[in-house]
Design a protein around this motif. Structure first.
Motif, PDB file in Angstrom:
ATOM      1  N   SER A 209       0.826  -1.210   0.000  1.00 37.02           N
ATOM      2  CA  SER A 209       0.000   0.000   0.000  1.00 37.02           C
ATOM      3  C   SER A 209       0.859   1.258   0.000  1.00 37.02           C
ATOM      4  O   SER A 209       0.512   2.251  -0.631  1.00 37.02           O
ATOM      5  CB  SER A 209      -0.962  -0.004   1.186  1.00 37.02           C
TER       6      SER A 209
ATOM      7  N   LEU B  28       2.113   1.719  -3.575  1.00 36.57           N
ATOM      8  CA  LEU B  28       1.070   2.101  -4.539  1.00 36.57           C
ATOM      9  C   LEU B  28       0.622   3.548  -4.389  1.00 36.57           C
ATOM     10  O   LEU B  28      -0.251   3.993  -5.123  1.00 36.57           O
ATOM     11  CB  LEU B  28      -0.125   1.152  -4.426  1.00 36.57           C
TER      12      LEU B  28
ATOM     13  N   GLU C  37       1.441   3.033 -10.208  1.00 34.74           N
ATOM     14  CA  GLU C  37       0.096   2.648 -10.646  1.00 34.74           C
ATOM     15  C   GLU C  37      -0.224   1.236 -10.162  1.00 34.74           C
ATOM     16  O   GLU C  37       0.638   0.361 -10.154  1.00 34.74           O
ATOM     17  CB  GLU C  37      -0.006   2.709 -12.164  1.00 34.74           C
ATOM     18  N   VAL C  38      -1.473   1.027  -9.773  1.00 36.49           N
ATOM     19  CA  VAL C  38      -1.898  -0.258  -9.221  1.00 36.49           C
ATOM     20  C   VAL C  38      -1.643  -1.390 -10.211  1.00 36.49           C
ATOM     21  O   VAL C  38      -1.156  -2.461  -9.828  1.00 36.49           O
ATOM     22  CB  VAL C  38      -3.396  -0.223  -8.818  1.00 36.49           C
ATOM     23  N   SER C  39      -1.945  -1.170 -11.476  1.00 41.77           N
ATOM     24  CA  SER C  39      -1.777  -2.235 -12.469  1.00 41.77           C
ATOM     25  C   SER C  39      -0.325  -2.690 -12.565  1.00 41.77           C
ATOM     26  O   SER C  39      -0.054  -3.896 -12.671  1.00 41.77           O
ATOM     27  CB  SER C  39      -2.269  -1.763 -13.834  1.00 41.77           C
TER      28      SER C  39
ATOM     29  N   TYR D  54       0.907  -4.060  -8.707  1.00 39.09           N
ATOM     30  CA  TYR D  54       0.368  -5.366  -8.340  1.00 39.09           C
ATOM     31  C   TYR D  54       1.018  -6.471  -9.163  1.00 39.09           C
ATOM     32  O   TYR D  54       1.350  -7.535  -8.640  1.00 39.09           O
ATOM     33  CB  TYR D  54      -1.149  -5.401  -8.505  1.00 39.09           C
TER      34      TYR D  54
END
Length: 134
Positions: free
Chosen positions: A56, A59, A63-65, A68
């Motif tokens: 967290s 992020l 970017e989350v994409s 992750y």
């Protein structure tokens, strides 16, 4: 550490740390045998909380994409490489080859995250663009 002071490099370090915690979590879950062994189960919970905290934090600026995918890739590769060491599992050449593909993908995602260079903006306005009020 404030959001404004966080640099891209710090976020990537946090993401690598989150990936390391994810490896610990995956291995601890395997060692817990379905959470039936207390010590392994407690270790899994600690690593789970640490990986979520670090992910967290990373992020905030990644970017989350991308974040992750990198986090999951690090966890998957790390668990696959350390599983044979910790649990006497097997890892054959074909599996190692596909793990290399994952590693290459993670590296390419990192390289693709570099910001594009923008031309430097100067505060001075060229004389020919200035207007004179009469």
């Amino acid at each position: 550490m404030s959001d404004t002071g966080r640099t891209s490099a710090n976020s990537w370090i946090m993401l690598l740390l989150a990936g390391g915690f994810e490896i610990g979590y995956a291995l601890a879950v395997g060692g817990s045998h379905g959470f039936t062994r207390l010590t392994w189960s407690l270790v899994a919970v600690v690593f789970f909380l640490l990986t979520l905290w670090a992910l967290s934090a990373a992020l905030r600026t990644i970017e989350v994409s991308i974040g992750y995918a990198v986090w999951a890739g690090i966890g998957a590769v790390g668990a696959a490489l350390l599983g044979p060491v910790v649990f006497d599992e097997s890892l054959n050449a074909v599996q190692a080859g596909w793990l290399a593909v994952i590693i290459a993908g993670v590296i390419w995602l990192k390289l693709a995250d570099r910001p594009a260079k923008t031309p430097e903006v100067t505060a001075a306005t060229p004389r020919e663009n200035q207007t004179v009020d009469a």
